[in-house]
Enzyme design. Sequence first.
Site, PDB file in Angstrom:
ATOM      1  N   CYS A 292       0.833  -1.212   0.000  1.00 36.33           N
ATOM      2  CA  CYS A 292       0.000   0.000   0.000  1.00 36.33           C
ATOM      3  C   CYS A 292       0.863   1.256   0.000  1.00 36.33           C
ATOM      4  O   CYS A 292       0.928   1.987  -0.981  1.00 36.33           O
ATOM      5  CB  CYS A 292      -0.900   0.004   1.217  1.00 36.33           C
ATOM      6  SG  CYS A 292      -1.829  -1.487   1.356  1.00 36.33           S
TER       7      CYS A 292
HETATM    8  N1  SAJ Z   1       6.934   2.439   8.325  1.00 34.99           N
HETATM    9  C1  SAJ Z   1       8.035   3.205   8.700  1.00 34.99           C
HETATM   10  N2  SAJ Z   1       7.856   4.169   9.655  1.00 34.99           N
HETATM   11  C2  SAJ Z   1       6.636   4.399  10.230  1.00 34.99           C
HETATM   12  C3  SAJ Z   1       5.525   3.606   9.819  1.00 34.99           C
HETATM   13  C4  SAJ Z   1       5.695   2.628   8.872  1.00 34.99           C
HETATM   14  O1  SAJ Z   1       9.135   3.025   8.191  1.00 34.99           O
HETATM   15  O2  SAJ Z   1       6.541   5.278  11.098  1.00 34.99           O
HETATM   16  C5  SAJ Z   1       7.102   1.422   7.298  1.00 34.99           C
HETATM   17  C6  SAJ Z   1       6.749   0.030   7.779  1.00 34.99           C
HETATM   18  O3  SAJ Z   1       7.888  -0.597   8.348  1.00 34.99           O
HETATM   19  C7  SAJ Z   1       6.320  -0.649   6.485  1.00 34.99           C
HETATM   20  C8  SAJ Z   1       5.741   0.483   5.680  1.00 34.99           C
HETATM   21  O4  SAJ Z   1       6.192   1.700   6.264  1.00 34.99           O
HETATM   22  O5  SAJ Z   1       7.421  -1.185   5.808  1.00 34.99           O
HETATM   23  C9  SAJ Z   1       4.222   0.465   5.665  1.00 34.99           C
HETATM   24  O6  SAJ Z   1       3.783   0.292   7.007  1.00 34.99           O
HETATM   25  P1  SAJ Z   1       2.283   0.789   7.389  1.00 34.99           P
HETATM   26  O7  SAJ Z   1       1.925   0.237   8.704  1.00 34.99           O
HETATM   27  O8  SAJ Z   1       2.192   2.248   7.245  1.00 34.99           O
HETATM   28  O9  SAJ Z   1       1.443   0.181   6.187  1.00 34.99           O
HETATM   29  P2  SAJ Z   1       0.626  -1.163   5.993  1.00 34.99           P
HETATM   30  O10 SAJ Z   1       0.663  -1.400   4.533  1.00 34.99           O
HETATM   31  O11 SAJ Z   1       1.004  -2.285   6.866  1.00 34.99           O
HETATM   32  O12 SAJ Z   1      -0.831  -0.762   6.435  1.00 34.99           O
HETATM   33  C10 SAJ Z   1      -1.254   0.482   6.021  1.00 34.99           C
HETATM   34  C11 SAJ Z   1      -2.218   0.918   7.111  1.00 34.99           C
HETATM   35  N3  SAJ Z   1      -1.355   1.292   8.228  1.00 34.99           N
HETATM   36  C12 SAJ Z   1      -1.591   2.235   9.131  1.00 34.99           C
HETATM   37  O13 SAJ Z   1      -2.482   3.040   8.989  1.00 34.99           O
HETATM   38  C13 SAJ Z   1      -0.719   2.256  10.335  1.00 34.99           C
HETATM   39  C14 SAJ Z   1      -3.044   1.921   6.499  1.00 34.99           C
HETATM   40  O14 SAJ Z   1      -2.221   2.966   6.085  1.00 34.99           O
HETATM   41  C15 SAJ Z   1      -3.847   1.324   5.378  1.00 34.99           C
HETATM   42  O15 SAJ Z   1      -5.128   0.964   5.888  1.00 34.99           O
HETATM   43  C16 SAJ Z   1      -3.237   0.091   4.786  1.00 34.99           C
HETATM   44  O16 SAJ Z   1      -1.852   0.309   4.750  1.00 34.99           O
HETATM   45  C17 SAJ Z   1      -3.768  -0.121   3.389  1.00 34.99           C
HETATM   46  O17 SAJ Z   1      -4.162  -1.258   3.127  1.00 34.99           O
HETATM   47  O18 SAJ Z   1      -3.806   0.838   2.640  1.00 34.99           O
END
Ligand code: SAJ
Length: 454
Positions: A292
Amino acid sequence: MAMIATTLSEITGARLDRINNRTAKIGVIGLGYVGLPLSLLMSESGFTVTGFDIDERKVDQLQRGESYIYRIPHTEIVRAREQGFAATSDYAQLSEQDAIIICVPTPLNLHREPDLSFIENTAKAIAPWLAEGQIVVLESTTYPGTTEELLIPILESGNRMGLVARRADTQPDAKTFQVAFSPEREDPGNDSIARRDIPKVVGGVEPLATEMAAGVYGAIFNRTVPVSSTRAAEMTKLLENIYRCVNIALVNELKMLCLKMGIDIWEVINAAATKPFGYHPFYPGPGLGGHCIPIDPFYLSWKAREWDFHTRFIELAGEVNEAMPEFVVRSVADALNARRIPLCGSRVLVLGVAYKKDIDDLRESPSLTIIETLKQRGAEVFYNDPYFSTVGRGRHYNLNMTCTPLTDLHSYDCVLIVTDHSDYDYHSIVRDSKLVVDSRNATRGIKSDKIVHC
Ligand code: SAJ
């Protein structure tokens, strides 16, 4: 939501009634980490749910009451089956549904452009079975306009009943189906909030579609958020994920500066997070994974070109985030060099291949890029991840690796923490290693000159 005062065909009215009294039949297409949990929630709320998937293995497993998603115990599948949930790859059964929800992937192709083939093929599979009065909802994250420019034309041209999507100017006597967009908001690995407590945004082509879709989701989510159009709903989801992508890039860039300045970025972020308003903490990492956050923003960049509009924030964030794996590899090389060990020929153990902690998904994982790059630089690379016994395809070629046990850590020139799974005992990892390069601040609180942060 107040009933739309409108002349409904008898068929459409009956479907709306079944939706509102939860006796409706719901078809969910795409039984992955979005579609399967949604199907289970829908089953639990009383709807009769049929899950559709082209992967016969998934269908067979579900029919046997088995789960193929780590976080979904098979007991939930068994319970749903007892509630009437069934899985099939027979799309003809779509004609029996009152509502059809599409939860298929929207990846990027090799040229990092939107790959809408899953939506396109699903629309073509639905069209022949489309029935009057049905509501079709697209959940897949995509650029504004996909629902009305791609999905609807295929459904209208491919159905056998001469049905048209209901629009504001549709003739009252036309035979119609309804269409809406409603983005999924799954956060894999986050059990801190119950799915039903996550508000659900819904945007229909016209008010009846919004009402029908809100009726379906209102049965399982405590709050639905109607918006004025499918495009508004499509853009809402992109804003949510672009916000994350840009802010993660921001802290990634500040981390690299703070390392040069001798400032602990993690201390700074935690101190900033004490501000009770106007700030939301993001944390630096080895790069962006998941299907995503690293992908969705480029759906908008691509669409924006139609208006000759350059989405500079998205492109810059992409550049910063995509450069992080290389930065991690450089940090490993520098740490080894400081110990008079060339990267080439060194033994490096990578901890974690999942794209974030405590989940069993490695799509777009920066670990895969880091492993490939380390290998290209001549390192002998091993990995450990409690969620993956083997790793096949990397970003550009087959890695064909098997999980290495967490033993003899001293035999590695460097242990590199890429995914900070909670299962790891970081104290013993540092104790038993010669050098630990930590890209996640997983070793916070552990004092040792063997630790290098990156
Ligand atoms: N990451 C960082 N720093 C942060 C947060 C995340 O480096 O502060 C990295 C993570 O390690 C990962 C990537 O970003 O590799 C994505 O992590 P994520 O938790 O933001 O994304 P997803 O794909 O696991 O889930 C996200 C959902 N997450 C949150 O809202 C916390 C949301 O954005 C969406 O509902 C979902 O993608 C989607 O399906 O779109």
